[in-house]
Design a protein around this motif. Sequence first.
Motif, PDB file in Angstrom:
ATOM      1  N   THR A 216       0.835  -1.204   0.000  1.00 57.78           N
ATOM      2  CA  THR A 216       0.000   0.000   0.000  1.00 57.78           C
ATOM      3  C   THR A 216       0.867   1.250   0.000  1.00 57.78           C
ATOM      4  OG1 THR A 216      -1.760  -1.153   1.187  1.00 57.78           O
ATOM      5  CG2 THR A 216      -1.799   1.248   1.242  1.00 57.78           C
ATOM      6  N   GLY A 217       1.900   1.274   0.813  1.00 56.65           N
ATOM      7  CA  GLY A 217       2.909   2.321   0.774  1.00 56.65           C
ATOM      8  C   GLY A 217       2.493   3.672   1.311  1.00 56.65           C
ATOM      9  N   ASN A 218       1.317   3.798   1.917  1.00 55.39           N
ATOM     10  CA  ASN A 218       0.879   5.104   2.425  1.00 55.39           C
ATOM     11  C   ASN A 218       1.606   5.509   3.702  1.00 55.39           C
ATOM     12  OD1 ASN A 218      -0.988   5.431   0.370  1.00 55.39           O
ATOM     13  ND2 ASN A 218      -2.613   4.374   1.502  1.00 55.39           N
ATOM     14  N   SER A 219       1.955   4.519   4.516  1.00 56.61           N
ATOM     15  CA  SER A 219       2.581   4.822   5.802  1.00 56.61           C
ATOM     16  C   SER A 219       3.992   4.266   5.919  1.00 56.61           C
ATOM     17  CB  SER A 219       1.726   4.274   6.952  1.00 56.61           C
ATOM     18  OG  SER A 219       0.442   4.838   6.943  1.00 56.61           O
ATOM     19  N   ILE A 220       4.236   3.095   5.330  1.00 59.85           N
ATOM     20  CA  ILE A 220       5.541   2.449   5.476  1.00 59.85           C
ATOM     21  C   ILE A 220       5.993   1.855   4.151  1.00 59.85           C
ATOM     22  CG2 ILE A 220       5.431   1.908   7.936  1.00 59.85           C
ATOM     23  CD1 ILE A 220       4.417  -0.882   7.137  1.00 59.85           C
ATOM     24  N   ARG A 221       7.305   1.799   3.988  1.00 60.16           N
ATOM     25  CA  ARG A 221       7.938   1.097   2.873  1.00 60.16           C
ATOM     26  C   ARG A 221       9.120   0.308   3.429  1.00 60.16           C
ATOM     27  NH1 ARG A 221      10.316   4.848  -0.991  1.00 60.16           N
ATOM     28  NH2 ARG A 221      10.358   6.392   0.715  1.00 60.16           N
ATOM     29  N   ILE A 222       9.717  -0.505   2.597  1.00 63.71           N
ATOM     30  CA  ILE A 222      10.951  -1.191   2.953  1.00 63.71           C
ATOM     31  C   ILE A 222      12.060  -0.597   2.097  1.00 63.71           C
ATOM     32  CG2 ILE A 222      12.185  -3.394   3.000  1.00 63.71           C
ATOM     33  CD1 ILE A 222       9.986  -3.230   5.054  1.00 63.71           C
ATOM     34  N   VAL A 223      13.041   0.014   2.748  1.00 68.08           N
ATOM     35  CA  VAL A 223      14.179   0.629   2.068  1.00 68.08           C
ATOM     36  C   VAL A 223      15.458   0.038   2.652  1.00 68.08           C
ATOM     37  CG1 VAL A 223      15.413   2.766   1.575  1.00 68.08           C
ATOM     38  CG2 VAL A 223      12.906   2.759   1.624  1.00 68.08           C
ATOM     39  N   ASN A 224      16.320  -0.485   1.784  1.00 73.38           N
ATOM     40  CA  ASN A 224      17.556  -1.134   2.249  1.00 73.38           C
ATOM     41  C   ASN A 224      17.248  -2.216   3.277  1.00 73.38           C
ATOM     42  OD1 ASN A 224      19.191   0.505   0.609  1.00 73.38           O
ATOM     43  ND2 ASN A 224      19.274   2.104   2.185  1.00 73.38           N
ATOM     44  N   ASN A 225      16.157  -2.925   3.047  1.00 70.13           N
ATOM     45  CA  ASN A 225      15.736  -4.046   3.894  1.00 70.13           C
ATOM     46  C   ASN A 225      15.393  -3.608   5.315  1.00 70.13           C
ATOM     47  OD1 ASN A 225      15.038  -6.755   4.016  1.00 70.13           O
ATOM     48  ND2 ASN A 225      17.008  -7.367   4.878  1.00 70.13           N
ATOM     49  N   ARG A 226      14.981  -2.345   5.486  1.00 73.79           N
ATOM     50  CA  ARG A 226      14.571  -1.831   6.788  1.00 73.79           C
ATOM     51  C   ARG A 226      13.217  -1.148   6.672  1.00 73.79           C
ATOM     52  NH1 ARG A 226      19.906  -2.172   6.739  1.00 73.79           N
ATOM     53  NH2 ARG A 226      21.046  -2.554   8.689  1.00 73.79           N
ATOM     54  N   ILE A 227      12.460  -1.135   7.760  1.00 72.32           N
ATOM     55  CA  ILE A 227      11.150  -0.474   7.759  1.00 72.32           C
ATOM     56  C   ILE A 227      11.376   1.035   7.662  1.00 72.32           C
ATOM     57  CG2 ILE A 227       8.992  -0.174   9.006  1.00 72.32           C
ATOM     58  CD1 ILE A 227       9.676  -2.779  10.514  1.00 72.32           C
ATOM     59  N   PHE A 228      10.690   1.670   6.717  1.00 72.71           N
ATOM     60  CA  PHE A 228      10.919   3.087   6.417  1.00 72.71           C
ATOM     61  C   PHE A 228       9.588   3.821   6.461  1.00 72.71           C
ATOM     62  CE2 PHE A 228      11.837   6.757   3.717  1.00 72.71           C
ATOM     63  CZ  PHE A 228      13.125   7.104   4.105  1.00 72.71           C
ATOM     64  N   PRO A 229       9.192   4.365   7.633  1.00 75.58           N
ATOM     65  CA  PRO A 229       7.950   5.134   7.701  1.00 75.58           C
ATOM     66  C   PRO A 229       8.009   6.375   6.812  1.00 75.58           C
ATOM     67  CG  PRO A 229       8.687   4.495   9.900  1.00 75.58           C
ATOM     68  CD  PRO A 229       9.813   4.201   8.963  1.00 75.58           C
ATOM     69  N   ALA A 230       6.860   6.746   6.254  1.00 78.76           N
ATOM     70  CA  ALA A 230       6.795   7.934   5.405  1.00 78.76           C
ATOM     71  C   ALA A 230       7.014   9.206   6.213  1.00 78.76           C
ATOM     72  CB  ALA A 230       5.446   7.981   4.684  1.00 78.76           C
ATOM     73  N   ASP A 231       6.573   9.217   7.466  1.00 73.81           N
ATOM     74  CA  ASP A 231       6.709  10.377   8.318  1.00 73.81           C
ATOM     75  C   ASP A 231       8.119  10.440   8.914  1.00 73.81           C
ATOM     76  OD1 ASP A 231       5.196  12.568   9.993  1.00 73.81           O
ATOM     77  OD2 ASP A 231       6.366  11.408  11.444  1.00 73.81           O
TER      78      ASP A 231
END
Length: 390
Positions: A216-231
Amino acid sequence: MIGLDGVSANALSDTIGAIYDCALDPHQWSDTCRKIAVLCESTGGGICVHDMRHVQNDQLFVFGYQPEFLDKLGSHYAESPMAAADIVAKIGHVSALSMEELELAESRFHKEVLKPFGLLDIVWFPALRTGGRMASMHASRSDEAPHYQHREISLFKLLSPHVCRALTISDALDIRALRSEILEKTLDVLVAGVFLTARDGRVVYMNAAAERQVRTGNSIRIVNNRIFPADPAARAALSKSIDEASRDDIDKDMSEHSMAIPGVDGAGYVATLLPIDRGERRGIVAPLAASVALFMQDPVQSPLMPGEAFARLYKLTGGELRVLLALAQGLSGKEAADMLGISEPTVRTHLQHIFCKTDTPRQSDLLRLLQNSTPAIRGPQRPALVPDPS
């Protein structure tokens, strides 16, 4: 080396070393089974666990087989030459279906199970017995190759004691690999997203709900295999919380910590962090090499916890509810005890208390009552009723 022409000393040494590496990290069995199969010029292989009490067979780390064949093998295993041979065989004793004493050629097992899937021969040995469960390692050849000869059988005989020792050292099948599969299946039916991270913050496991949240990507993504919140503020706070929860000097009784993960559209999740790299939790998640569990929940869409209304209705304790929900996922009493970090007698005691409170005489009646009383769990599967162990 007699009977092992064409097999180099280096190849044997590397394979035996890989086998003992599996004692510390059971997930390496997948690659190691392939190494052994390559040495034996095999097209498939893996480890099979036979649960003799529940007449169940689970294939672990297998490759080279059609799923339909594995289903067929499981349903016909009890009548196979392998089952009969393993009852009397010693741990590590190597057999092949093509051996004359097994009389495979005209057997129903050969005609109905092997031949339709193009399999010619299987070589195997029982590798571990624990309680009512037995594990065996196997390799197989298609009908485009000859039957196993003295060379391949001798190689299996050379490797079998090392495999048996490695499995005994870690009791990998009971304590780690099987528990890992049970854990993943259990987590995948949860509505909340579950992320398991290593000490450095890398994500080592996501359940099905977590994968949907990331897509969904509205609040979180995975970047460099780590949880990456949008905020940005949530991103910094989450990174700090995971680091603190992973530290060795943290209070061992630290409770969970909750925080907000806002989304770009104003919505978001409530995240709860739980240190798991300590105590009984460490044993449960050991196969996943996890240090912190992060539960990501949508406060608007998430329904009442499965079974919560049922527990309130019948005045179940927290311990009783946890046992009930574990059994509702199809786990046996021992598997539920392993998953929850309690003893099997404690599971039985909780179950007897639940029987009294719900006025149900047997486990099947109890689980049917739960299923009829609890809203369906959103996810890829629903709790399944399991047969009575009696």
